[in-house]
Design an enzyme around this catalytic site. Structure first.
Site, short mmCIF file in Angstrom:
data_model
loop_
_atom_site.label_atom_id
_atom_site.label_comp_id
_atom_site.label_asym_id
_atom_site.label_seq_id
_atom_site.Cartn_x
_atom_site.Cartn_y
_atom_site.Cartn_z
CG HIS A 27 -0.57 1.99 -16.37
ND1 HIS A 27 0.49 2.81 -16.67
CD2 HIS A 27 -0.17 0.74 -16.67
CE1 HIS A 27 1.49 2.09 -17.13
NE2 HIS A 27 1.13 0.82 -17.14
N GLY A 32 -4.41 4.24 -10.21
CA GLY A 32 -4.46 3.83 -11.60
C GLY A 32 -4.50 2.33 -11.79
CG LEU A 121 -9.72 10.07 -10.41
CD1 LEU A 121 -9.07 8.70 -10.33
CD2 LEU A 121 -11.11 10.02 -9.77
CB SER A 123 -6.97 14.94 -2.97
OG SER A 123 -6.83 14.90 -1.57
CB SER A 124 -11.14 14.80 0.60
OG SER A 124 -10.12 14.14 1.30
CB CYS A 125 -6.28 17.81 0.66
SG CYS A 125 -5.49 17.88 -0.95
CE1 TYR A 152 -1.65 15.80 -4.94
CE2 TYR A 152 -3.40 15.99 -3.31
CZ TYR A 152 -2.82 15.34 -4.38
OH TYR A 152 -3.44 14.22 -4.90
CE LYS A 156 -4.31 15.83 -7.73
NZ LYS A 156 -4.30 15.07 -9.01
CG LEU A 182 -8.16 7.03 -2.25
CD1 LEU A 182 -7.68 7.32 -3.66
CD2 LEU A 182 -9.51 6.31 -2.28
NE ARG A 203 5.32 5.24 12.55
CZ ARG A 203 4.55 6.29 12.25
NH1 ARG A 203 3.49 6.56 13.00
NH2 ARG A 203 4.85 7.07 11.24
#
Length: 328
Positions: A27, A32, A121, A123-125, A152, A156, A182, A203
């Protein structure tokens, strides 16, 4: 991927009860905290969470004890170890092991304590490196992953399968959502652990303040990426919980993309940097393109509302306001 098996879940989505306890795992993170803001804005009166110092989600006994004590009716599993190309490439064991433990502990505890509605939730990876664009949900497990974040991604994917298994074995109407890249308040802007967009914000801001003549970014600038403001994701999470059910993960994004060079130019303008941008082509680009097909999300009745330029300006304002407490 083989055809998704019918899980036999008989459930009709509808409004969640605003007085029921809603646990948001993670959270205080970017995702979160956005979900917490959305829930509270929508009238939820019993939203709970624990910081990592209060509850280590990798500690199975502690997670089960927390669920036994709090007994949430709804859960959003937004806790994860996340990072950009450098972090994922350098610490693949950490990204695989820590995320697997977090997911298994929370999902098992939620099942043990009869959580009614849960959204996981990812990830698109999770999708193959060379998946046809835009990427549909059916592309899962149809090709090789991007090597720089495959550990990773595997974690997921395991979470998606865990949710599907709970649906099949126990009939729980739990769901999964896969957001695109995101950004927004509470993002990680650290030089070593950030994703591309917050890394570029920091940067270019530092270069503008220092009066530098140029900024050098990784790669060629040609890869195309889709970006979603985290407040849009939070709205999508609640919408899916109240309007969608099914075993297959749902893509969450805008359905449109830009090149890294284009996003860098926009950020340079937002931060006031007036110098040149160079590209270090010895560094990896990652996946050449990644934009999600969000047809299923649109069918469920939701589309993104925050434009990229508006989102970048508000994120940069948040960055400036919170510069003294950013993660290093």
């Amino acid at each position: 991927m083989s055809e998704l098996p019918t899980d036999g879940v008989d459930f009709t989505p509808g409004p969640l009860e605003r007085e029921s306890r809603f646990y948001v795992a993670g959270h205080r993170g970017m995702v979160g905290s956005a979900i917490v803001r959305k829930l509270e804005a929508e009238g939820f009166t019993d939203v709970v969470g624990q910081s990592s110092s209060e509850l280590d989600l990798k500690d199975r006994d502690a997670v089960f004890a927390y669920f036994a004590e709090t007994k949430p009716r709804y859960v959003a599993l937004a806790a994860a170890k996340v990072g950009g190309i450098l972090a994922n490439s350098t610490y693949p064991v950490d990204f695989l092991s820590e995320n697997m433990r977090i997911q298994v502990n929370v999902l098992d505890a939620a099942l043990e304590h009869d959580v009614e509605r849960l959204i996981f939730l990812g990830s698109s990876c999770i999708y193959p490196k060379f998946a046809p664009q835009p990427i549909t949900e059916d592309a899962l497990l149809t090709g090789y992953l991007e090597p720089t974040n495959d550990a990773y991604a595997i974690a997921k994917i395991a979470g998606i399968m865990h949710v599907q298994a709970v649906r099949r074995q126990y009939g729980k109407p739990w769901i999964s959502a896969m957001p695109t890249n995101l950004y927004g308040p509470n993002d990680n802007f650290s030089p070593q652990g950030s994703h591309v967009l917050p890394a570029l914000i920091r940067r270019y801001d530092e270069a503008a303040r220092a009066g530098d003549a140029s900024v050098t970014n990784w790669g060629t600038g040609t890869p195309r990426r889709e970006f979603l403001h985290v407040d849009d994701l939070a709205a999508a999470v609640l919408h899916l919980l109240e309007h969608h059910d099914g075993p297959q993960q749902v893509n969450v994004g805008t359905g449109s993309d830009v090149t890294i060079a284009e996003i860098a130019a926009t950020i340079a303008g937002v931060t006031g940097f007036e110098g040149d941008t160079a590209w270090d082509t010895s560094k990896p680009d990652g996946t050449p393109q990644k934009v999600l097909d969000v047809s299923n999300l649109a069918t469920a009745g939701w589309t993104a509302q925050i434009s990229l330029e508006d989102g970048l300006r508000s994120t940069y304002a948040w960055y400036l306001e919170n510069a003294d407490r950013l993660r290093e």
